[in-house]
Design a protein around this motif. Structure first.
Motif, PDB file in Angstrom:
ATOM      1  N   ALA A  15       0.813  -1.221   0.000  1.00 40.57           N
ATOM      2  CA  ALA A  15       0.000   0.000   0.000  1.00 40.57           C
ATOM      3  C   ALA A  15       0.838   1.259   0.000  1.00 40.57           C
ATOM      4  O   ALA A  15       0.385   2.326  -0.449  1.00 40.57           O
ATOM      5  N   LYS A  16       2.085   1.181   0.478  1.00 42.13           N
ATOM      6  CA  LYS A  16       2.938   2.368   0.577  1.00 42.13           C
ATOM      7  C   LYS A  16       3.900   2.512  -0.596  1.00 42.13           C
ATOM      8  O   LYS A  16       4.721   3.444  -0.620  1.00 42.13           O
ATOM      9  N   LEU A  17       3.827   1.626  -1.583  1.00 41.60           N
ATOM     10  CA  LEU A  17       4.807   1.622  -2.662  1.00 41.60           C
ATOM     11  C   LEU A  17       4.328   2.375  -3.883  1.00 41.60           C
ATOM     12  O   LEU A  17       3.126   2.486  -4.143  1.00 41.60           O
ATOM     13  N   THR A  18       5.283   2.866  -4.644  1.00 38.03           N
ATOM     14  CA  THR A  18       4.981   3.455  -5.937  1.00 38.03           C
ATOM     15  C   THR A  18       4.754   2.332  -6.943  1.00 38.03           C
ATOM     16  O   THR A  18       5.060   1.166  -6.673  1.00 38.03           O
ATOM     17  N   SER A  19       4.268   2.684  -8.105  1.00 42.71           N
ATOM     18  CA  SER A  19       4.016   1.661  -9.124  1.00 42.71           C
ATOM     19  C   SER A  19       5.320   1.007  -9.566  1.00 42.71           C
ATOM     20  O   SER A  19       5.365  -0.207  -9.815  1.00 42.71           O
ATOM     21  N   ALA A  20       6.406   1.777  -9.650  1.00 37.09           N
ATOM     22  CA  ALA A  20       7.704   1.218 -10.042  1.00 37.09           C
ATOM     23  C   ALA A  20       8.222   0.260  -8.976  1.00 37.09           C
ATOM     24  O   ALA A  20       8.751  -0.815  -9.287  1.00 37.09           O
ATOM     25  N   GLN A  21       8.069   0.634  -7.719  1.00 38.36           N
ATOM     26  CA  GLN A  21       8.508  -0.237  -6.632  1.00 38.36           C
ATOM     27  C   GLN A  21       7.668  -1.511  -6.564  1.00 38.36           C
ATOM     28  O   GLN A  21       8.183  -2.593  -6.329  1.00 38.36           O
ATOM     29  N   ARG A  22       6.370  -1.343  -6.813  1.00 39.84           N
ATOM     30  CA  ARG A  22       5.493  -2.513  -6.768  1.00 39.84           C
ATOM     31  C   ARG A  22       5.851  -3.505  -7.868  1.00 39.84           C
ATOM     32  O   ARG A  22       5.761  -4.717  -7.691  1.00 39.84           O
ATOM     33  N   ARG A  23       6.316  -2.970  -9.020  1.00 38.28           N
ATOM     34  CA  ARG A  23       6.692  -3.830 -10.134  1.00 38.28           C
ATOM     35  C   ARG A  23       7.918  -4.670  -9.806  1.00 38.28           C
ATOM     36  O   ARG A  23       8.010  -5.836 -10.193  1.00 38.28           O
ATOM     37  N   ASP A  24       8.877  -4.092  -9.079  1.00 38.59           N
ATOM     38  CA  ASP A  24      10.105  -4.815  -8.734  1.00 38.59           C
ATOM     39  C   ASP A  24      10.082  -5.426  -7.340  1.00 38.59           C
ATOM     40  O   ASP A  24      11.096  -5.946  -6.869  1.00 38.59           O
ATOM     41  N   LEU A  25       8.919  -5.380  -6.709  1.00 35.69           N
ATOM     42  CA  LEU A  25       8.807  -5.935  -5.362  1.00 35.69           C
ATOM     43  C   LEU A  25       9.188  -7.421  -5.290  1.00 35.69           C
ATOM     44  O   LEU A  25       9.810  -7.838  -4.309  1.00 35.69           O
ATOM     45  N   PRO A  26       8.854  -8.254  -6.287  1.00 37.56           N
ATOM     46  CA  PRO A  26       9.236  -9.674  -6.209  1.00 37.56           C
ATOM     47  C   PRO A  26      10.738  -9.903  -6.039  1.00 37.56           C
ATOM     48  O   PRO A  26      11.143 -10.917  -5.460  1.00 37.56           O
ATOM     49  N   LYS A  27      11.554  -8.974  -6.535  1.00 38.33           N
ATOM     50  CA  LYS A  27      13.000  -9.119  -6.357  1.00 38.33           C
ATOM     51  C   LYS A  27      13.371  -9.042  -4.882  1.00 38.33           C
ATOM     52  O   LYS A  27      14.144  -9.849  -4.374  1.00 38.33           O
ATOM     53  N   ALA A  28      12.822  -8.032  -4.203  1.00 37.22           N
ATOM     54  CA  ALA A  28      13.108  -7.866  -2.776  1.00 37.22           C
ATOM     55  C   ALA A  28      12.506  -9.022  -1.972  1.00 37.22           C
ATOM     56  O   ALA A  28      13.108  -9.509  -1.013  1.00 37.22           O
ATOM     57  N   GLU A  29      11.325  -9.465  -2.381  1.00 40.33           N
ATOM     58  CA  GLU A  29      10.681 -10.565  -1.668  1.00 40.33           C
ATOM     59  C   GLU A  29      11.509 -11.844  -1.756  1.00 40.33           C
ATOM     60  O   GLU A  29      11.741 -12.521  -0.747  1.00 40.33           O
ATOM     61  N   ALA A  30      11.979 -12.176  -2.958  1.00 44.77           N
ATOM     62  CA  ALA A  30      12.778 -13.390  -3.137  1.00 44.77           C
ATOM     63  C   ALA A  30      14.082 -13.295  -2.354  1.00 44.77           C
ATOM     64  O   ALA A  30      14.529 -14.281  -1.746  1.00 44.77           O
ATOM     65  N   LEU A  31      14.685 -12.123  -2.352  1.00 38.92           N
ATOM     66  CA  LEU A  31      15.939 -11.943  -1.623  1.00 38.92           C
ATOM     67  C   LEU A  31      15.723 -12.147  -0.125  1.00 38.92           C
ATOM     68  O   LEU A  31      16.500 -12.844   0.544  1.00 38.92           O
ATOM     69  N   ALA A  32      14.659 -11.564   0.401  1.00 42.06           N
ATOM     70  CA  ALA A  32      14.363 -11.722   1.833  1.00 42.06           C
ATOM     71  C   ALA A  32      14.061 -13.184   2.175  1.00 42.06           C
ATOM     72  O   ALA A  32      14.518 -13.694   3.199  1.00 42.06           O
ATOM     73  N   LEU A  33      13.316 -13.844   1.331  1.00 41.00           N
ATOM     74  CA  LEU A  33      12.982 -15.245   1.579  1.00 41.00           C
ATOM     75  C   LEU A  33      14.232 -16.122   1.592  1.00 41.00           C
ATOM     76  O   LEU A  33      14.350 -17.042   2.418  1.00 41.00           O
ATOM     77  N   ASN A  34      15.168 -15.834   0.720  1.00 43.79           N
ATOM     78  CA  ASN A  34      16.400 -16.632   0.675  1.00 43.79           C
ATOM     79  C   ASN A  34      17.278 -16.363   1.890  1.00 43.79           C
ATOM     80  O   ASN A  34      17.905 -17.286   2.420  1.00 43.79           O
ATOM     81  N   TRP A  35      17.316 -15.127   2.331  1.00 45.74           N
ATOM     82  CA  TRP A  35      18.069 -14.822   3.554  1.00 45.74           C
ATOM     83  C   TRP A  35      17.442 -15.523   4.763  1.00 45.74           C
ATOM     84  O   TRP A  35      18.151 -16.060   5.620  1.00 45.74           O
ATOM     85  N   LEU A  36      16.125 -15.514   4.832  1.00 51.88           N
ATOM     86  CA  LEU A  36      15.441 -16.184   5.947  1.00 51.88           C
ATOM     87  C   LEU A  36      15.682 -17.695   5.913  1.00 51.88           C
ATOM     88  O   LEU A  36      15.903 -18.320   6.955  1.00 51.88           O
ATOM     89  N   ALA A  37      15.642 -18.271   4.725  1.00 54.52           N
ATOM     90  CA  ALA A  37      15.873 -19.707   4.603  1.00 54.52           C
ATOM     91  C   ALA A  37      17.299 -20.068   5.014  1.00 54.52           C
ATOM     92  O   ALA A  37      17.530 -21.088   5.676  1.00 54.52           O
ATOM     93  N   TYR A  38      18.250 -19.232   4.623  1.00 54.86           N
ATOM     94  CA  TYR A  38      19.644 -19.492   5.002  1.00 54.86           C
ATOM     95  C   TYR A  38      19.802 -19.414   6.522  1.00 54.86           C
ATOM     96  O   TYR A  38      20.436 -20.286   7.135  1.00 54.86           O
ATOM     97  N   ASP A  39      19.215 -18.381   7.128  1.00 52.82           N
ATOM     98  CA  ASP A  39      19.289 -18.258   8.586  1.00 52.82           C
ATOM     99  C   ASP A  39      18.557 -19.407   9.266  1.00 52.82           C
ATOM    100  O   ASP A  39      18.991 -19.904  10.319  1.00 52.82           O
TER     101      ASP A  39
END
Length: 246
Positions: A15-39
């Motif tokens: 809800a707080k993101l711009t349209s450009a940020q929302r478009r690239d949000l999956p990149k940040a999501e995948a990165l966070a998920l991989n960091w969590l899985a590693y931890d």
């Protein structure tokens, strides 16, 4: 395959993101998920050293993680690995420790059962005078010699085929010193060592009734606790990495 899956609900972030940020949000999501899985993998491996008695390096390495991607936003901590040199994959022997239940028989136990020397509802455990490695397991060299004396073609690490029936080999072969007493109610079921004197007569492997394991390594609980504690700050860190100017 045993695994603990990880995903993140990003509804409140979008809800707080711009349209450009929302478009690239999956990149940040995948990165966070991989960091969590590693931890999560590291936490599970650390917990193994607490709940198990001297876990082997192979068992610890059996805890791995699967990465998420932009198209598949789910990562996981996985009990994986493959059985090498006739061994079992990690999921086979860690499964009962994670979900409870009966453990699977090891390779040499299956061969003992196949020869009718041990019952299907039994497992083989070391006796007091059995040589053990630093992890508390029977040494491979010891098992190789026992199986050779029992005339079983055991394929453990460093083993060779049992001696053939040639006269030349029979002349060079040592007398069998390990045996399974059959029809002897006065001896505990198992593999015994018989040496040259009465003092050199004792059990080395005991056949005991298989019992059910209780859950000891709470895989899903460990991973869920880590995700609950770290998901927000981990996603914020991933978001800043993908959008450094925000």
């Amino acid at each position: 395959m045993l695994s603990a899956h990880i995903d993140i609900d990003l509804t409140r972030f979008e809800a707080k993101l711009t349209s450009a940020q929302r478009r690239d949000l999956p990149k940040a999501e995948a990165l966070a998920l991989n960091w969590l899985a590693y931890d999560g993998m590291r936490d599970v491996r650390a917990k193994m050293k607490v709940v198990f008695d001297r876990p082997t390096a192979r068992a610890i390495r059996g805890i791995v993680y699967d990465k998420a991607s932009e198209r598949n936003p789910v990562s996981a901590v996985v009990v994986g690995g493959s059985g090498r040199k006739g061994g079992l994959p990690a999921a086979a022997y860690l499964g009962p420790e994670i979900h409870g239940g009966m453990r699977r028989h090891k390779s040499f136990e299956e061969q003992l059962i196949g020869r009718g020397l041990m019952a299907r509802n039994q497992v083989a455990v070391p006796a007091d005078r059995t040589p053990l490695d630093r992890y508390g397991n029977m040494t491979q060299g010891f098992l190789n010699r026992v199986m050779r004396d029992l005339r079983i073609d055991y394929r453990g690490a460093g083993s060779t085929r049992v001696a053939s029936g040639s006269k030349r080999r029979k002349r060079r072969a040592k007398p069998n010193q390990f045996f399974v007493p059959e029809g002897r109610s006065d001896l505990f079921p198992g593999v015994w060592f018989s040496g040259r004197t009465e003092r050199e007569f004792y059990p080395v492997i005991l056949f005991v009734r298989m019992t059910s394991y209780s859950e000891r390594l709470k895989l899903n609980e460990i991973v869920a606790d880590l995700v609950r504690q770290k998901k927000d700050r981990t996603f914020r860190r991933a978001f800043k990495k993908v959008f450094p100017k925000t």
